[in-house]
Design a protein around this motif. Structure first.
Motif, PDB file in Angstrom:
ATOM      1  N   MET A 158       0.838  -1.197   0.000  1.00 51.43           N
ATOM      2  CA  MET A 158       0.000   0.000   0.000  1.00 51.43           C
ATOM      3  C   MET A 158       0.872   1.246   0.000  1.00 51.43           C
ATOM      4  SD  MET A 158      -2.865   1.188   2.788  1.00 51.43           S
ATOM      5  CE  MET A 158      -3.975  -0.129   2.295  1.00 51.43           C
ATOM      6  N   GLU A 159       0.443   2.254  -0.743  1.00 50.43           N
ATOM      7  CA  GLU A 159       1.187   3.505  -0.830  1.00 50.43           C
ATOM      8  C   GLU A 159       0.271   4.669  -0.474  1.00 50.43           C
ATOM      9  OE1 GLU A 159       3.720   6.186  -4.076  1.00 50.43           O
ATOM     10  OE2 GLU A 159       2.886   4.237  -4.626  1.00 50.43           O
ATOM     11  N   ALA A 160       0.773   5.597   0.318  1.00 45.19           N
ATOM     12  CA  ALA A 160       0.016   6.801   0.656  1.00 45.19           C
ATOM     13  C   ALA A 160       0.097   7.779  -0.506  1.00 45.19           C
ATOM     14  CB  ALA A 160       0.558   7.433   1.926  1.00 45.19           C
ATOM     15  N   ARG A 161      -1.030   8.370  -0.854  1.00 45.09           N
ATOM     16  CA  ARG A 161      -1.096   9.312  -1.971  1.00 45.09           C
ATOM     17  C   ARG A 161      -1.690  10.634  -1.506  1.00 45.09           C
ATOM     18  NH1 ARG A 161      -0.237   6.550  -6.712  1.00 45.09           N
ATOM     19  NH2 ARG A 161      -0.430   4.266  -6.595  1.00 45.09           N
ATOM     20  N   THR A 162      -1.371  11.689  -2.213  1.00 47.83           N
ATOM     21  CA  THR A 162      -1.908  13.001  -1.848  1.00 47.83           C
ATOM     22  C   THR A 162      -3.360  13.125  -2.308  1.00 47.83           C
ATOM     23  OG1 THR A 162      -1.071  13.983  -3.899  1.00 47.83           O
ATOM     24  CG2 THR A 162       0.340  14.122  -1.939  1.00 47.83           C
ATOM     25  N   VAL A 163      -4.087  14.001  -1.648  1.00 46.20           N
ATOM     26  CA  VAL A 163      -5.461  14.322  -2.018  1.00 46.20           C
ATOM     27  C   VAL A 163      -5.611  15.829  -1.943  1.00 46.20           C
ATOM     28  CG1 VAL A 163      -6.339  14.140   0.363  1.00 46.20           C
ATOM     29  CG2 VAL A 163      -7.901  13.773  -1.562  1.00 46.20           C
ATOM     30  N   ASP A 164      -6.437  16.409  -2.815  1.00 46.21           N
ATOM     31  CA  ASP A 164      -6.653  17.850  -2.760  1.00 46.21           C
ATOM     32  C   ASP A 164      -7.902  18.167  -1.946  1.00 46.21           C
ATOM     33  OD1 ASP A 164      -8.767  17.227  -4.459  1.00 46.21           O
ATOM     34  OD2 ASP A 164      -7.841  18.087  -6.240  1.00 46.21           O
ATOM     35  N   ALA A 165      -8.178  19.449  -1.762  1.00 42.91           N
ATOM     36  CA  ALA A 165      -9.321  19.864  -0.936  1.00 42.91           C
ATOM     37  C   ALA A 165     -10.637  19.373  -1.525  1.00 42.91           C
ATOM     38  CB  ALA A 165      -9.334  21.388  -0.792  1.00 42.91           C
ATOM     39  N   ASP A 166     -10.759  19.380  -2.847  1.00 41.21           N
ATOM     40  CA  ASP A 166     -11.991  18.886  -3.479  1.00 41.21           C
ATOM     41  C   ASP A 166     -12.188  17.407  -3.209  1.00 41.21           C
ATOM     42  OD1 ASP A 166     -12.858  21.325  -4.659  1.00 41.21           O
ATOM     43  OD2 ASP A 166     -11.407  21.067  -6.275  1.00 41.21           O
ATOM     44  N   GLY A 167     -11.087  16.673  -3.112  1.00 38.73           N
ATOM     45  CA  GLY A 167     -11.182  15.250  -2.795  1.00 38.73           C
ATOM     46  C   GLY A 167     -11.726  15.022  -1.405  1.00 38.73           C
ATOM     47  N   ILE A 168     -11.340  15.888  -0.455  1.00 39.69           N
ATOM     48  CA  ILE A 168     -11.893  15.778   0.901  1.00 39.69           C
ATOM     49  C   ILE A 168     -13.366  16.155   0.896  1.00 39.69           C
ATOM     50  CG2 ILE A 168     -11.738  16.626   3.269  1.00 39.69           C
ATOM     51  CD1 ILE A 168      -8.774  17.075   2.855  1.00 39.69           C
ATOM     52  N   PHE A 169     -13.724  17.186   0.125  1.00 40.80           N
ATOM     53  CA  PHE A 169     -15.131  17.587   0.045  1.00 40.80           C
ATOM     54  C   PHE A 169     -16.005  16.420  -0.428  1.00 40.80           C
ATOM     55  CE2 PHE A 169     -18.739  19.126  -2.477  1.00 40.80           C
ATOM     56  CZ  PHE A 169     -19.410  19.876  -1.523  1.00 40.80           C
ATOM     57  N   LYS A 170     -15.493  15.617  -1.344  1.00 40.17           N
ATOM     58  CA  LYS A 170     -16.280  14.507  -1.879  1.00 40.17           C
ATOM     59  C   LYS A 170     -16.676  13.497  -0.808  1.00 40.17           C
ATOM     60  CE  LYS A 170     -14.630  14.728  -6.650  1.00 40.17           C
ATOM     61  NZ  LYS A 170     -13.875  14.043  -7.726  1.00 40.17           N
ATOM     62  N   VAL A 171     -15.931  13.456   0.308  1.00 38.62           N
ATOM     63  CA  VAL A 171     -16.311  12.579   1.419  1.00 38.62           C
ATOM     64  C   VAL A 171     -17.720  12.919   1.892  1.00 38.62           C
ATOM     65  CG1 VAL A 171     -15.784  11.960   3.818  1.00 38.62           C
ATOM     66  CG2 VAL A 171     -13.930  12.231   2.156  1.00 38.62           C
ATOM     67  N   PHE A 172     -18.080  14.192   1.809  1.00 36.42           N
ATOM     68  CA  PHE A 172     -19.368  14.665   2.309  1.00 36.42           C
ATOM     69  C   PHE A 172     -20.469  14.604   1.259  1.00 36.42           C
ATOM     70  CE2 PHE A 172     -15.950  16.496   4.744  1.00 36.42           C
ATOM     71  CZ  PHE A 172     -16.354  16.256   6.046  1.00 36.42           C
ATOM     72  N   THR A 173     -20.159  13.993   0.106  1.00 39.71           N
ATOM     73  CA  THR A 173     -21.170  13.779  -0.932  1.00 39.71           C
ATOM     74  C   THR A 173     -21.451  12.295  -1.126  1.00 39.71           C
ATOM     75  OG1 THR A 173     -19.613  13.616  -2.807  1.00 39.71           O
ATOM     76  CG2 THR A 173     -20.259  15.831  -2.107  1.00 39.71           C
ATOM     77  N   ALA A 174     -20.847  11.457  -0.293  1.00 42.26           N
ATOM     78  CA  ALA A 174     -20.973  10.004  -0.459  1.00 42.26           C
ATOM     79  C   ALA A 174     -22.404   9.530  -0.208  1.00 42.26           C
ATOM     80  CB  ALA A 174     -20.023   9.283   0.495  1.00 42.26           C
ATOM     81  N   CYS A 175     -22.778   8.462  -0.890  1.00 39.53           N
ATOM     82  CA  CYS A 175     -24.084   7.845  -0.673  1.00 39.53           C
ATOM     83  C   CYS A 175     -24.075   7.108   0.669  1.00 39.53           C
ATOM     84  CB  CYS A 175     -24.399   6.865  -1.797  1.00 39.53           C
ATOM     85  SG  CYS A 175     -24.559   7.645  -3.415  1.00 39.53           S
ATOM     86  N   PRO A 176     -25.255   6.949   1.277  1.00 41.52           N
ATOM     87  CA  PRO A 176     -25.322   6.285   2.590  1.00 41.52           C
ATOM     88  C   PRO A 176     -24.723   4.891   2.608  1.00 41.52           C
ATOM     89  CG  PRO A 176     -27.402   7.375   2.088  1.00 41.52           C
ATOM     90  CD  PRO A 176     -26.563   7.459   0.844  1.00 41.52           C
ATOM     91  N   ASN A 177     -24.793   4.168   1.484  1.00 36.64           N
ATOM     92  CA  ASN A 177     -24.281   2.799   1.449  1.00 36.64           C
ATOM     93  C   ASN A 177     -22.798   2.711   1.095  1.00 36.64           C
ATOM     94  OD1 ASN A 177     -26.811   1.738   2.114  1.00 36.64           O
ATOM     95  ND2 ASN A 177     -27.448   1.652  -0.032  1.00 36.64           N
ATOM     96  N   ASP A 178     -22.172   3.832   0.776  1.00 37.69           N
ATOM     97  CA  ASP A 178     -20.743   3.823   0.472  1.00 37.69           C
ATOM     98  C   ASP A 178     -19.936   3.594   1.753  1.00 37.69           C
ATOM     99  OD1 ASP A 178     -21.289   4.344  -2.156  1.00 37.69           O
ATOM    100  OD2 ASP A 178     -20.859   6.492  -2.040  1.00 37.69           O
TER     101      ASP A 178
END
Length: 222
Positions: free
Chosen positions: A1-21
């Motif tokens: 496993m490798e750690a990768r960078t994420v941008d601010a929009d990627g973090i925002f997408k956490v709050f758009t996830a479907c309930p079953n995700d």
């Protein structure tokens, strides 16, 4: 496993996830005194224990998912903290070496950079009911896709600065939109053979007009 960078929009997408995700866990590796002032919504305050064997949570949260040594297994994890965070941070190295989460991402610019872009996702609250949900991102900063419930969350729409809404529904007139938001209504039954393609051109013009007027925030509700 490798750690990768994420941008601010990627973090925002956490709050758009479907309930079953699968729930993405957000870990704050700053000192507790900084976490306590403000942190990303639903984040845990995490550090590696002195013996290096476990991840200790100092958030004192009452989230729906309590912290435990197994709660991050089989889940995506995002780590943020001070500016210039890198994959050599002890928490990130621990997650990678354990290999029990599905992915590890880290936000390099630091908490203050995220707060500057998404201030409404930053809070001092560690309560379960502080969680937020937003429509899915189609075109960052311009187009979102949500359902009827999303379109009724006026505070959330204002936070992401929605200026126009397209509603496809049996009774689109029943949706109350926030003041000042333009509402394009398409009356169409939610059945498999309904032909939505006949509305594509007029919806495109509605969205293109928003772009021309610099009203670059639109939400489609169905």
């Amino acid at each position: 496993m490798e750690a990768r960078t994420v941008d601010a929009d990627g973090i925002f997408k956490v709050f758009t996830a479907c309930p079953n995700d699968p729930k993405t866990l957000i870990l704050d590796v700053r000192p507790y005194k900084e976490f306590k002032k403000k942190h990303i919504n639903q984040a845990y305050c995490i550090r590696v224990s002195t013996n290096g064997k476990v991840l200790a949570d100092y958030s004192q949260s009452s989230y729906q998912l309590p912290w435990s040594q197994e709660c991050w297994w089989g889940r995506p994890v995002i780590v943020y903290g001070p500016p210039n965070l890198n994959k050599d941070h002890p928490v990130i190295m621990f997650l990678v070496s354990e290999g029990r989460c599905t992915s590890v991402h880290y936000y390099k610019p630091g908490y203050e950079a995220f707060e500057a872009k998404f201030p409404y996702l930053c809070t001092p609250s560690v309560k379960a009911n502080s969680i937020k949900k937003y429509p899915s991102v189609i075109l960052p900063g311009f187009l979102f896709l949500g359902d009827w419930a999303d379109a009724q969350q006026h505070e959330r729409l204002q936070e992401i600065r929605i200026k126009r809404i397209v509603t496809v529904h049996n009774h689109p007139d029943r949706l109350e939109v926030p003041p000042g938001v333009k509402h394009f209504k398409i009356e169409l039954p939610d059945v498999e053979n309904a032909d939505i393609s006949t509305h594509f051109n007029v919806v495109y013009e509605f969205l293109a007009d928003a772009e021309r007027l610099n009203q670059g925030k639109a939400d489609a509700a169905k």
